[in-house]
Scaffold this active site. Sequence first.
Site, PDB file in Angstrom:
ATOM      1  N   GLU A 115       5.939   2.409  -6.641  1.00  0.00           N
ATOM      2  CA  GLU A 115       6.516   2.197  -5.349  1.00  0.00           C
ATOM      3  C   GLU A 115       6.253   3.509  -4.664  1.00  0.00           C
ATOM      4  O   GLU A 115       6.207   4.546  -5.031  1.00  0.00           O
ATOM      5  CB  GLU A 115       7.983   1.777  -5.382  1.00  0.00           C
ATOM      6  CG  GLU A 115       8.429   0.438  -6.125  1.00  0.00           C
ATOM      7  CD  GLU A 115       8.779   0.773  -7.695  1.00  0.00           C
ATOM      8  OE1 GLU A 115       9.129  -0.311  -8.029  1.00  0.00           O
ATOM      9  OE2 GLU A 115       8.881   1.882  -7.915  1.00  0.00           O
ATOM     10  N   TYR A 127      -3.389   5.934  -2.319  1.00  0.00           N
ATOM     11  CA  TYR A 127      -3.529   4.779  -3.070  1.00  0.00           C
ATOM     12  C   TYR A 127      -4.395   3.661  -2.960  1.00  0.00           C
ATOM     13  O   TYR A 127      -5.039   3.103  -3.746  1.00  0.00           O
ATOM     14  CB  TYR A 127      -2.080   4.230  -3.190  1.00  0.00           C
ATOM     15  CG  TYR A 127      -0.923   5.385  -3.915  1.00  0.00           C
ATOM     16  CD1 TYR A 127      -1.367   6.128  -4.796  1.00  0.00           C
ATOM     17  CD2 TYR A 127       0.155   5.402  -3.126  1.00  0.00           C
ATOM     18  CE1 TYR A 127      -0.423   7.193  -5.151  1.00  0.00           C
ATOM     19  CE2 TYR A 127       1.327   6.321  -3.631  1.00  0.00           C
ATOM     20  CZ  TYR A 127       0.959   7.215  -4.617  1.00  0.00           C
ATOM     21  OH  TYR A 127       1.789   8.123  -5.208  1.00  0.00           O
TER      22      TYR A 127
END
Length: 169
Positions: A115, A127
Amino acid sequence: MATLARTPGLRRPVAWRPLDERDLAYVAALERQIHAVPWTLGNFRDALASGYFALVGEREGRIVAFGVLMLAPGEAQILNLSVVPDARREGLGRALLRRLVDAAARAGAEQCFLEVRVSNAPALALYAAEGFESIARRDDYYPASATSPREDALVLRRDLVGHSPGKFS
């Protein structure tokens, strides 16, 4: 006193090693400096006691990065990935992320989750560049702090099937 600009080529390399019980108080103190809603010393202690995969990156005897990975049958979740502010933009976050993903793949995970705050643009870019894709949004996931309101999280996923762990120095 004069300060010198950082020159990435002159930085000493980072040595990666497992997080150790003796590191916990220092890592928890770093965590409080880095995050608006930090993990506690107890959170780090519980992670080690639960057998989570945890790493620190050290440069010249100082911890500059740390991460925690939870492994479960067929999957893994990156619970914490942190770089101290004065060591950012040097590739340490990417290096740590790759080590965590490789550990997950070596342990047999077929997918890896994490998360991230919706406002954390540098982390989201990292990411995405490393193959993570947004699969869900958690409304008001991150609690409010003295300096920030509640915030949504994006749940990211990366497929690890066929991932070949890298070789790191």
